[in-house]
Design an enzyme around this catalytic site. Structure first.
Site, short mmCIF file in Angstrom:
data_model
loop_
_atom_site.label_atom_id
_atom_site.label_comp_id
_atom_site.label_asym_id
_atom_site.label_seq_id
_atom_site.Cartn_x
_atom_site.Cartn_y
_atom_site.Cartn_z
N HIS A 20 0.81 -1.23 0.00
CA HIS A 20 0.00 0.00 0.00
C HIS A 20 0.84 1.27 0.00
CE1 HIS A 20 -3.62 -2.30 0.43
NE2 HIS A 20 -3.34 -2.72 1.65
N ASP A 57 -2.60 -10.68 -2.32
CA ASP A 57 -3.17 -10.16 -1.07
C ASP A 57 -4.63 -9.75 -1.35
OD1 ASP A 57 -2.04 -8.68 1.72
OD2 ASP A 57 -3.82 -7.75 0.83
N HIS A 98 -6.26 -7.26 -0.43
CA HIS A 98 -6.43 -5.83 -0.69
C HIS A 98 -5.65 -5.45 -1.96
CE1 HIS A 98 -6.81 -6.36 3.74
NE2 HIS A 98 -7.86 -5.59 3.54
N ASP A 150 -4.49 -12.89 3.50
CA ASP A 150 -5.64 -12.34 4.24
C ASP A 150 -6.97 -12.52 3.51
OD1 ASP A 150 -4.62 -10.56 2.38
OD2 ASP A 150 -4.59 -8.83 3.71
ZN LIG Z 1 -4.09 -7.19 2.73
#
Ligand SMILES: [Zn+2]
Length: 347
Positions: free
Chosen positions: A126, A163, A165, A250
């Site tokens: 991120h 991931d 996200h 995740d």
């Molecule tokens: Zn994540």
């Protein structure tokens, strides 16, 4: 296929308190993967500190200076969910440095393994060129990709991010760069909100960003279909000299930060497919740990990934079963993704 680990022994110095991304995530992982390494005779490498010039290939000098100053004055909140403690800058240098150790060891003249799994935090995907966000200080994947290009002369690097996200930071850094292909599987909608199908890169980088926004409730089957129909063929056509995986587990059914239904078997399959691709091309593979926030399940999930990389049989006993999913719109979504990417690739 010989795999191994890169371990970050200083990880607990990045102190985040009761935050989901905390120092309690990895002790169980390191124990379990350490046992795997011992029983299969796999190398365990130590991290080193990245240099500022390594970070500066992916981040602005002001961002690097800001993280350093925030840590020195820490604990400091860099955004609503990203904290720097006094040792965070040094640990982040070693987290990125573990990625560089990994690049050298799967691709350099002193090649030690076909693939490596770097167990690192803070995670990276991120962090944009000029800011920390979402538990991430520096994009370890982008730093590693640029290092591979500039220090090892690898012309084309692929980053595959599974991931749950969207890897907005890695995408941001590489968005106009045709030498690094970025492919992201992520739940959509979900934090950070980016990663829709039409984000395909800009300028010379157009066509070198591939987003697979997965509907909530997607599990092993949807992710493997997405790999086989889109990610795998595009990787093959791009023909990279190194594959970096942003490995966040995740999207597991028992992880509280999202609503996907992946199981340990699904992560094993994704890792095995990635390792099979790398072996078929005769290139190195470096997996960098991103998310995964349930400390009870993470050792099993990372074991599944490690076994997939190394081609040994995983023990997946104790995994949570995935619920039966009804129609969550995945077939239509996959068709949309293929239509968008068919402007650039044969998919
Ligand atoms: Zn994540």
């Amino acid at each position: 296929m010989k795999t191994g680990l890169v371990i970050l022994r200083e990880q607990a110095g990045h102190e985040t308190g009761s935050h989901p991304e905390n120092a309690r995530r990895f002790p169980g992982v390191i124990d379990r993967l350490g046992e795997d390494s011992e029983s299969h005779g796999l190398p365990v490498l130590e991290s080193r500190a990245a240099e500022v010039e390594d970070l500066a290939r992916a981040h602005t000098e002001s961002h690097i200076a800001n993280v350093r100053a925030a840590a020195e004055n820490g604990p400091t909140w860099l955004d609503g969910d990203t904290v720097a403690s006094p040792e965070s800058y040094n640990v982040a240098l070693r987290s990125a440095g573990a990625a560089l150790v990994g690049v050298d060891a799967v691709s350099g003249p002193a090649k030690a393994a076909d693939s490596l799994f770097a167990i690192i935090r803070p995670p990276g995907h991120h962090a944009t060129a000029d800011r920390a966000m979402g538990f991430c200080l520096f994009s370890n994947a982008a730093v590693a990709a640029r290092y591979a290009r500039e220090r090892l002369g690898i012309d084309r690097v692929a980053v595959l991010d599974w991931d749950v996200h969207h890897g907005n930071g890695t995408q941001d850094i590489l968005y106009n760069d045709p030498s690094v292909l970025f492919i992201s599987f992520h739940q959509w909608p979900l934090y950070p909100g980016s990663g829709w199908i039409d984000e395909v890169g800009v300028g010379e980088g157009r066509g070198f960003t591939v987003n697979l926004p997965m509907p909530p409730g997607s599990g092993d089957r949807e992710h493997i279909e997405g790999f086989n129909a889109v990610a795998g063929p595009i990787l093959d056509q791009f023909n990279p000299g190194l594959l970096i995986v942003s490995a966040g587990q995740d999207g597991h059914v028992a992880d509280q930060l999202a609503s996907q239904n992946l199981t340990a078997a699904g992560y094993h399959a994704l890792a095995a497919a990635s390792a099979g691709f790398a072996a078929g091309k005769g290139i190195g593979l470096l997996a960098l740990h991103e998310g995964g926030y349930n400390p009870n399940t993470l050792p099993l999930l990372d074991h599944a990934v490690y076994a997939g990389l190394g081609g040994f049989t995983p023990d997946l006993a104790g995994d949570s079963p995935a619920p039966e999913t009804g129609d969550n719109g995945w077939p239509e979504r996959l068709a949309q993704i293929r239509r968008a990417q068919s402007a650039f690739w044969a998919v």
